[in-house]
Design an enzyme around this catalytic site. Sequence first.
Site, PDB file in Angstrom:
ATOM      1  N   TRP A  99     -14.335 -29.011   9.715  1.00 57.36           N
ATOM      2  CA  TRP A  99     -13.162 -28.135   9.595  1.00 57.36           C
ATOM      3  C   TRP A  99     -13.335 -26.890  10.438  1.00 57.36           C
ATOM      4  O   TRP A  99     -12.375 -26.410  11.053  1.00 57.36           O
ATOM      5  CB  TRP A  99     -12.898 -27.789   8.128  1.00 57.36           C
ATOM      6  CG  TRP A  99     -12.641 -29.029   7.323  1.00 57.36           C
ATOM      7  CD1 TRP A  99     -13.411 -29.537   6.319  1.00 57.36           C
ATOM      8  CD2 TRP A  99     -11.552 -29.956   7.493  1.00 57.36           C
ATOM      9  NE1 TRP A  99     -12.868 -30.702   5.861  1.00 57.36           N
ATOM     10  CE2 TRP A  99     -11.734 -30.989   6.547  1.00 57.36           C
ATOM     11  CE3 TRP A  99     -10.445 -30.019   8.348  1.00 57.36           C
ATOM     12  CZ2 TRP A  99     -10.857 -32.066   6.434  1.00 57.36           C
ATOM     13  CZ3 TRP A  99      -9.570 -31.086   8.237  1.00 57.36           C
ATOM     14  CH2 TRP A  99      -9.778 -32.089   7.288  1.00 57.36           C
ATOM     15  N   ASP A 166     -11.701 -19.633   6.011  1.00 55.75           N
ATOM     16  CA  ASP A 166     -11.100 -20.831   5.425  1.00 55.75           C
ATOM     17  C   ASP A 166     -11.835 -21.076   4.112  1.00 55.75           C
ATOM     18  O   ASP A 166     -12.973 -21.523   4.105  1.00 55.75           O
ATOM     19  CB  ASP A 166     -11.300 -22.012   6.390  1.00 55.75           C
ATOM     20  CG  ASP A 166     -10.847 -23.337   5.790  1.00 55.75           C
ATOM     21  OD1 ASP A 166     -10.371 -23.356   4.637  1.00 55.75           O
ATOM     22  OD2 ASP A 166     -10.969 -24.358   6.495  1.00 55.75           O
ATOM     23  N   LYS A 190      -7.644 -28.271  -3.824  1.00 50.43           N
ATOM     24  CA  LYS A 190      -8.948 -28.367  -4.485  1.00 50.43           C
ATOM     25  C   LYS A 190      -8.951 -27.486  -5.737  1.00 50.43           C
ATOM     26  O   LYS A 190      -8.925 -27.999  -6.850  1.00 50.43           O
ATOM     27  CB  LYS A 190     -10.097 -27.972  -3.543  1.00 50.43           C
ATOM     28  CG  LYS A 190     -10.352 -29.027  -2.449  1.00 50.43           C
ATOM     29  CD  LYS A 190      -9.863 -28.549  -1.151  1.00 50.43           C
ATOM     30  CE  LYS A 190     -10.378 -29.202   0.098  1.00 50.43           C
ATOM     31  NZ  LYS A 190     -10.210 -30.609   0.304  1.00 50.43           N
TER      32      LYS A 190
END
Length: 355
Positions: A99, A166, A190
């Site tokens: 990511w 992030d 999440k």
Amino acid sequence: MKKHNFYAGPSILSEYTIKNTAAAVENFAGTGLSLLEVSHRSKEFVAVSDEARALVKELLDVPAGYEVVFLGGGASMQFCMVPFNLLNKKASYLDTGTWASNAIKEAKYFGEVDVVASSKDANYTYIPKGYSVPEDSDYFHFTSNNTIFGTEMRYDPDVKVPLVSDMSSDIFSRPIDVSKYAVIYAGAQKNLGPAGVALVIVRQDALGHVDRPIPTMLNYNTHIAKESMFNTPPVLPIYSSLQTLKMYKELGGIKVLEQRNLDKAAILYDEIDRNKLFKGTAAVEDRSIMNVCFVMNDEYKELEADFNTFASAAGMVGIKGHRSVGGFRASIYNAMPKSSVEALIQVMKDFENKH
Ligand SMILES: Cc1ncc(COP(=O)(O)O)c(C=O)c1O
């Protein structure tokens, strides 16, 4: 049989969140209408959006000068929105996984990107240390939790430029010093709600410094000015997110969640370290308390598929590791009860006893 949900995302949500969302799909806020069919501009939904944004501020202790918005496009959209809005000449990035490198790739469309360090050399099994961030960077971007590799930075780095992070897979898992950040973003799926929305926290005075024009939908100021209602927002994910936030408050806030997470992670890592069949893949000091990655020990490699079948038969769902890593990954987000982690540990012990 009870299922124990270890998926990495979309992932386990609390019963409270799911039940309240289901009830609102039937009858939203006493309107006699489904949550799926009400106007996002109805006073009942505007109240939901306002309360969710206010609760984010309260739970994370967000100082004055910051705005909270819910945006479509997932965390991946933020890989481009961040540099579009903040990168004028140069930004620094830490490469800690898939990511992070996706975020780096997008930033390169907008200016110079200094990758200050990378752990790619060891398939991202550790967090680089001892790097320095150039003081002429517009910001320093890092991924606080690397969902795929199971490493985590459970601290707000000390650098001389504003931080951008992030936090998709560990937001609300520990207290953060928001004042160090220009932008914090997180996909909801999440620790917050269903997929379809990203939470973004932006420091207002970090905006307005880039020379380029910014398309309306990609401009943070558009969404801030309209309080997340510039266009039709993802109504259901925001409603569900509010339920999760209310539950977090009821449980006692982020410090309580952090302690529960530390406890859950500790017992699972203890078992991985004790059990002769398994070993952890992340450097011990960088182990994530959200995504616990492990593989079979070398001499038991051929048992990998068997363990997967054995665990599935005992109700464990989603423990297969990401395809780029292999092995196993137990995602134990905020909503994961300790009893499910204990159930997984029992399965690991039972499997060990068989071999
Ligand atoms: C840390 C992290 N960042 C970004 C993403 C991408 O999120 P999205 O699918 O919402 O774009 C994920 C997805 O799992 C993630 O774990």
